[in-house]
Motif scaffolding. Structure first.
Motif, PDB file in Angstrom:
ATOM      1  N   GLU A 232      56.371  76.459  18.567  1.00 15.50           N
ATOM      2  CA  GLU A 232      55.823  75.731  17.421  1.00 15.50           C
ATOM      3  C   GLU A 232      56.705  75.892  16.180  1.00 15.50           C
ATOM      4  O   GLU A 232      56.564  75.153  15.216  1.00 15.50           O
ATOM      5  N   PHE A 233      57.653  76.829  16.238  1.00 12.13           N
ATOM      6  CA  PHE A 233      58.553  77.024  15.101  1.00 12.13           C
ATOM      7  C   PHE A 233      59.827  76.187  15.196  1.00 12.13           C
ATOM      8  O   PHE A 233      60.682  76.264  14.324  1.00 12.13           O
ATOM      9  N   LEU A 234      59.936  75.399  16.248  1.00 12.96           N
ATOM     10  CA  LEU A 234      61.130  74.561  16.391  1.00 12.96           C
ATOM     11  C   LEU A 234      61.389  73.706  15.145  1.00 12.96           C
ATOM     12  O   LEU A 234      62.492  73.728  14.597  1.00 12.96           O
ATOM     13  N   PRO A 235      60.370  72.970  14.631  1.00 14.97           N
ATOM     14  CA  PRO A 235      60.641  72.191  13.416  1.00 14.97           C
ATOM     15  C   PRO A 235      60.942  73.053  12.185  1.00 14.97           C
ATOM     16  O   PRO A 235      61.494  72.553  11.196  1.00 14.97           O
ATOM     17  N   HIS A 236      60.617  74.340  12.256  1.00 16.82           N
ATOM     18  CA  HIS A 236      60.909  75.229  11.122  1.00 16.82           C
ATOM     19  C   HIS A 236      62.373  75.650  11.096  1.00 16.82           C
ATOM     20  O   HIS A 236      62.837  76.208  10.114  1.00 16.82           O
ATOM     21  N   ARG A 237      63.081  75.393  12.190  1.00 21.16           N
ATOM     22  CA  ARG A 237      64.447  75.907  12.273  1.00 21.16           C
ATOM     23  C   ARG A 237      65.333  75.350  11.145  1.00 21.16           C
ATOM     24  O   ARG A 237      66.164  76.056  10.575  1.00 21.16           O
TER      25      ARG A 237
END
Ligand code: ATP
Ligand code: MG
Length: 558
Positions: A232-237
């Motif tokens: 779920e943190f992929l877009p936070h990268r």
């Protein structure tokens, strides 16, 4: 070598590639970053085994980093529990770190961002800010405070920090791009005002950094090379990288975030928030209730560190989220306890067996093997006498040919003892069997070397001697939820799927060798399953938890 390569998972491939191109082996450093807002659960075990496993594989340090940026939900109790659980699993961290130790550094960097025109104080309500975010297809709207002067921003941030303004009065936002296709890049909040007591910094800080502002910078401060988090943190990268860009110094190692799939376990929930609800609402007795999928619950249930680590390793890391059936976890604990747990005899649902041709008042101490899987476990002696308890379901008055347990006129063996033959039953006025009478073959004692002792009969029963058995409280646990995926049901809350029969407490009879058994000692109750001494156990009241039955009783229902 090539064989080893094939077995690399995608995370190890990333590291191997970096070692070929940009990194030295000595650059490698990992971390496990729990938020201390609850106890660790079986999902965290995957992340722990991944990070500490990489540490072992590459001889690299692994930090334990508490992501303690939300004083409203975090407590010292959780910090202590998390450390205890990781230690129990058998892992050692290089450094014990706290995001809160970096609050001053983060603040100084925030001041630098303001000075560079890359951050501003927004004085709108959180609702207004949310409304201006736009949608993935429409750009957001700039805040009316977006172009505040550097001086004003600095002054306001200082006030926020000193507690001169109330909660919610202002936030600090990064000034990035209100039209970015990635919503997280639309001027994300970096700080909020919270006048709450923090378990480590007390009342010193009145502003607290948000996850995105904290995580990457903490990785950078600790010089973590690879920061693995869930998908779920992929877009936070992108934001992770943007924040790093602002402070990155070319001479230092630049951490990289990479994502792997969350592991979910069937018939339970793996989310601290949901587990907290089970505790708060009294569905379970606490975070370490043996029905909980927490590490401490599994420990109390009788799971071993190896069984949890083997489970985590066997499901591995992947890029797609999936639901692992709890029977897979149970399989791993059976495998491990089969090797390690001493065998003993216990009867859970007793009915009295009287051997009418056995001398009254006599006791024989029969030799029994502690663990056929482990010769070094040795032998013990168990008392045998005229009156025994056997399992009620091991007798049938009228049985068909496939019933290989005790019935009238048929022979079975009593484990480690003699061959007996059912003769008659004694019943109470309601027709319930109160005693089973049988005769025994005195020459058939196991291990005595006689011809009779080798005689093969169909069926072997476990038993305990009535005069010597110790009554014990046994807690029979079952799945906490009736649904495989209780928190993925449309329009229904996970709390609606709680199994009302997840705990049954009975009095069982155990062999006397268990008299001094200590909490966390595990045993195989022969033919029944694995049981562990609970910490509620006392000298006068032994308490056992059933870890797992010998076979999966749900498989045949499915
Ligand atoms: P929860 O929702 O239970 O609070 P979380 O992800 O918020 O979980 P953290 O304390 O932030 O919990 O997690 C610490 C680390 O464990 C993170 O790197 C997180 O990605 C990982 N993790 C948490 N749950 C799982 C899971 N089910 N499977 C694999 N890794 C997990
Ligand atoms: Mg979390």
């Amino acid at each position: 070598m090539s064989e080893e390569k094939e077995s690399l998972n995608f995370i190890e491939h990333i590291i191997e590639e970096d070692l070929r191109t940009t990194h030295e082996k000595s650059d490698l450093c990992f971390r496990f970053p729990p938020e201390p807002n609850g106890y660790l659960h079986i999902g965290h075990a995957s992340s722990i085994c991944l990070n500490f496993g990489l540490g072992e594989k590459y001889s690299a340090p692994v930090n334990l980093r508490f992501d303690d940026t939300n004083p409203a939900k975090e407590e010292q109790e959780f910090v202590d529990a998390i450390k205890r659980d990781i230690e129990w699993l058998g892992f050692t961290w290089a450094k014990e770190c706290y995001a809160s130790d970096y609050f001053q550094q983060l603040y100084d960097w925030a001041v630098q961002l303001i000075k560079e025109g890359k951050a501003y104080v927004d004085s709108q309500s959180s609702e207004a800010i949310a409304q201006q975010k736009g949608t993935p297809n429409t750009p957001g709207t700039a805040s009316p405070y977006r172009d505040r002067s550097v001086e004003e921003n600095l002054e306001l941030l200082e006030k926020m920090k000193n507690g001169d303004v109330g909660e919610g009065a202002h936030v600090l936002r990064a000034k990035i791009d209100m039209a970015s296709p990635n919503m997280l890049m639309r001027d994300p909040v970096m700080y909020r005002v919270l006048h709450k007591h923090h378990h480590r910094t007390g009342t010193h800080w009145k502003i607290f950094p948000m996850y995105d502002w904290t995580h990457g910078e903490s990785d950078y401060i600790e010089q973590v090379s690879h920061s693995f988090c869930t998908l779920e943190f992929l877009p936070h990268r992108e934001l992770y990288d943007w924040f790093l860009d602002q402070v990155y110094d070319n001479n230092k190692l630049r951490p990289k975030q990479r994502e792997f799939a969350r592991r979910n376990l069937s018939h339970t929930v793996v989310s601290k928030r949901k587990l907290a609800k089970l505790v708060e609402e009294g569905v379970v007795t606490g975070w370490d209730d043996p029905r909980m999928p927490t590490i401490s619950g599994l420990r109390r249930r009788g799971y071993t560190p190896d069984s949890i680590k083997n489970f985590a390793d066997s499901i591995g890391v992947g890029k797609r989220e999936n639901l692992i059936d709890v029977s897979h976890l149970e399989f791993n604990v059976r495998e491990d306890l089969n090797k390690k747990a001493p065998r003993v005899m216990a009867v859970l649902d007793p009915v009295k067996l009287v051997i009418t041709n056995y001398p009254e008042g006599e006791t024989e101490w029969l030799e029994a093997e502690n663990n056929p899987e482990d010769e070094s476990a040795g032998n013990r002696n168990i008392p045998f006498s005229r009156e025994l308890f056997i399992e009620r379901e091991d007798f049938q008055e009228e049985a068909n040919r496939k019933f290989f347990r005790l019935t009238l006129d048929k022979e079975v063996r009593l484990k480690n003892a003699y061959i007996i033959k059912g003769e008659r039953v004694v019943k109470d006025s309601e027709g319930n069997i109160t005693e089973i009478h049988c005769t025994y073959d005195p020459k058939s004692r196991s291990g005595s070397g006689t011809e009779e002792s080798m005689r093969k009969v169909k069926g072997t029963l476990h038993w305990v001697s009535v005069a010597h058995a110790i009554p014990a409280e046994v807690r029979l646990y079952d799945r906490l939820f009736t649904e495989p995926a209780p928190d993925a049901q449309k329009e229904k809350d996970f709390m609606e799927f709680i199994n009302p029969d997840s705990l049954q407490v009975i009095t069982a009879y155990v062999e006397p060798s268990l008299k001094d058994a200590q909490p966390e000692d595990s045993f195989q109750f022969q033919r029944l399953g694995y049981f562990v001494v609970d910490r509620d156990s006392t000298e006068d009241n032994l308490v056992f938890n059933r870890t797992v039955a010998l076979r999966d009783s749900w498989a045949k229902l499915a």
